[in-house]
Design a protein around this motif. Structure first.
Motif, mmCIF file in Angstrom:
data_model
loop_
_atom_site.group_PDB
_atom_site.id
_atom_site.type_symbol
_atom_site.label_atom_id
_atom_site.label_comp_id
_atom_site.label_asym_id
_atom_site.label_seq_id
_atom_site.Cartn_x
_atom_site.Cartn_y
_atom_site.Cartn_z
ATOM 1 N N GLU A 134 0.655 -0.721 -0.076
ATOM 2 C CA GLU A 134 0.000 0.052 -0.466
ATOM 3 C C GLU A 134 0.870 0.870 0.034
ATOM 4 O O GLU A 134 0.076 2.191 -0.453
ATOM 5 C CB GLU A 134 -1.501 -0.003 0.694
ATOM 6 C CG GLU A 134 -0.348 -0.124 2.606
ATOM 7 C CD GLU A 134 -1.302 -0.329 3.576
ATOM 8 O OE1 GLU A 134 -2.688 0.159 3.851
ATOM 9 O OE2 GLU A 134 -1.271 -0.534 5.149
ATOM 10 N N GLN B 237 -2.935 1.302 -5.383
ATOM 11 C CA GLN B 237 -4.287 1.469 -6.343
ATOM 12 C C GLN B 237 -4.685 0.962 -6.100
ATOM 13 O O GLN B 237 -6.125 0.477 -6.224
ATOM 14 C CB GLN B 237 -4.393 3.005 -5.409
ATOM 15 C CG GLN B 237 -3.546 3.932 -3.783
ATOM 16 C CD GLN B 237 -2.019 4.214 -3.920
ATOM 17 O OE1 GLN B 237 -1.724 3.419 -5.139
ATOM 18 N NE2 GLN B 237 -1.974 3.187 -3.213
ATOM 19 N N ASP B 238 -4.603 0.346 -7.780
ATOM 20 C CA ASP B 238 -5.640 -0.103 -8.617
ATOM 21 C C ASP B 238 -6.048 -1.707 -8.142
ATOM 22 O O ASP B 238 -6.752 -1.985 -8.310
ATOM 23 C CB ASP B 238 -4.911 0.063 -9.972
ATOM 24 C CG ASP B 238 -4.295 1.021 -10.233
ATOM 25 O OD1 ASP B 238 -5.409 2.221 -10.213
ATOM 26 O OD2 ASP B 238 -3.679 1.288 -11.586
ATOM 27 N N ILE C 145 -5.684 -2.109 -4.729
ATOM 28 C CA ILE C 145 -5.876 -2.164 -3.782
ATOM 29 C C ILE C 145 -7.731 -2.575 -3.974
ATOM 30 O O ILE C 145 -8.367 -3.425 -3.064
ATOM 31 C CB ILE C 145 -5.585 -1.749 -2.701
ATOM 32 C CG1 ILE C 145 -4.447 -1.856 -2.355
ATOM 33 C CG2 ILE C 145 -6.670 -1.559 -1.194
ATOM 34 C CD1 ILE C 145 -3.767 -1.131 -1.524
ATOM 35 N N LYS C 146 -7.726 -1.710 -4.978
ATOM 36 C CA LYS C 146 -9.401 -1.688 -5.525
ATOM 37 C C LYS C 146 -9.915 -3.260 -6.176
ATOM 38 O O LYS C 146 -10.947 -3.192 -5.471
ATOM 39 C CB LYS C 146 -9.575 -0.614 -6.267
ATOM 40 C CG LYS C 146 -10.793 -0.014 -6.541
ATOM 41 C CD LYS C 146 -11.232 1.137 -7.534
ATOM 42 C CE LYS C 146 -12.925 1.490 -7.608
ATOM 43 N NZ LYS C 146 -12.281 2.400 -8.894
ATOM 44 N N GLN C 147 -8.476 -3.694 -6.748
ATOM 45 C CA GLN C 147 -9.873 -4.139 -7.301
ATOM 46 C C GLN C 147 -9.574 -5.763 -6.519
ATOM 47 O O GLN C 147 -10.014 -6.191 -6.808
ATOM 48 C CB GLN C 147 -8.872 -4.603 -8.631
ATOM 49 C CG GLN C 147 -9.524 -3.593 -10.169
ATOM 50 C CD GLN C 147 -8.799 -3.188 -11.746
ATOM 51 O OE1 GLN C 147 -9.006 -5.054 -11.544
ATOM 52 N NE2 GLN C 147 -7.598 -2.398 -11.538
ATOM 53 N N TYR C 148 -8.620 -5.310 -6.075
ATOM 54 C CA TYR C 148 -8.566 -7.279 -5.227
ATOM 55 C C TYR C 148 -9.492 -7.322 -4.424
ATOM 56 O O TYR C 148 -9.746 -8.546 -3.835
ATOM 57 C CB TYR C 148 -7.137 -7.216 -4.707
ATOM 58 C CG TYR C 148 -6.642 -8.700 -4.141
ATOM 59 C CD1 TYR C 148 -6.512 -9.895 -5.139
ATOM 60 C CD2 TYR C 148 -5.929 -8.602 -2.654
ATOM 61 C CE1 TYR C 148 -6.098 -10.659 -4.371
ATOM 62 C CE2 TYR C 148 -6.016 -9.521 -2.210
ATOM 63 C CZ TYR C 148 -5.614 -10.600 -2.966
ATOM 64 O OH TYR C 148 -5.481 -12.122 -2.495
ATOM 65 N N SER C 149 -9.774 -6.123 -3.610
ATOM 66 C CA SER C 149 -10.275 -5.909 -2.215
ATOM 67 C C SER C 149 -12.338 -6.130 -2.313
ATOM 68 O O SER C 149 -12.722 -7.166 -2.230
ATOM 69 C CB SER C 149 -10.596 -4.607 -1.695
ATOM 70 O OG SER C 149 -9.120 -4.148 -1.050
ATOM 71 N N ALA C 150 -12.262 -5.721 -4.435
ATOM 72 C CA ALA C 150 -13.559 -5.710 -4.642
ATOM 73 C C ALA C 150 -13.941 -7.808 -4.800
ATOM 74 O O ALA C 150 -15.124 -8.728 -4.783
ATOM 75 C CB ALA C 150 -13.891 -5.188 -5.911
#
Length: 202
Positions: A46, A135-136, A138-143
């Motif tokens: 991160e 950040q790309d 983190i956003k996609q992996y979290s979703a």
């Protein structure tokens, strides 16, 4: 009264026999493992700078960006395979005598990054450079992980009763969800290896 009691008992037993959902313990274990392995991966990337994100230790190694993309591809691919292939075919309910692996052994073997346990990934899981920043990822992996957790919590399919081929032989659809998290731990270890290399940017 005795006849009614026997009838009620029969109905209760019949109902128990048709309950094919995952147990609360199984759901809790896998969803918690998804959370903890995701947290490890996110905390490892991160705060990376662009140089750190794109650093390549040698010509044969992946950058951290590529490792993360591979993790994301695998996450989406595994859930799709469970939903669209493994549990949709009744032929996948077969498990021959002598086949099968415990959850504990599966996790340990997938996480193992010993030199003799490393294999080249399949072409469909190769990164192509779509993740430009941590950040790309983190956003996609979290979703993607949220989607897996939601499936575990809401499906009425007995994921322990359907099997699909894996690098460890036939494993249940439920065990494939454990593979997701163990795979994340495996590649978080790979990220740490990149960060420990001699010329890693500070």
């Amino acid at each position: 009264m005795k006849t009614i009691s026997l009838l009620m008992l029969a109905l209760i037993l019949a109902s128990a026999g048709t309950d094919t959902s995952l147990s609360k313990k199984e759901i809790k274990f896998s969803t918690k493992y998804i959370d903890t392995s995701m947290s490890l991966a996110i905390s490892a990337v991160e705060n990376l700078s662009p140089k750190q994100w794109n650093y390549r230790p040698n010509d044969e190694a992946w950058t951290i960006a590529e490792i993360c993309e591979h993790m994301l591809i695998a996450e989406k691919g595994i859930l799709g395979r469970i939903q669209n292939q493994i549990v949709t075919d009744e032929a996948n309910r077969q498990l021959a005598d002598g086949e099968g692996i415990t959850n504990e052994e599966l996790i340990l073997r997938i996480k193992d990054r010993s030199p003799d346990k490393r294999v080249k990934t399949g072409e469909q899981f190769e990164p192509s450079g779509i993740l430009k920043t941590p950040q790309d990822f983190i956003k996609q992996y979290s979703a993607a992980r949220k989607a897996t957790q939601e499936y575990l919590k809401t499906t009425d399919v007995d994921l322990t009763a359907y099997y699909g081929k894996s690098p460890l032989g036939l494993v249940s659809a439920y065990q494939w969800t454990l593979i997701m998290s163990a795979h994340a731990e495996r590649h978080t270890g790979q990220i740490v290896e990149v960060q420990s290399s001699a010329n890693y940017p500070k």
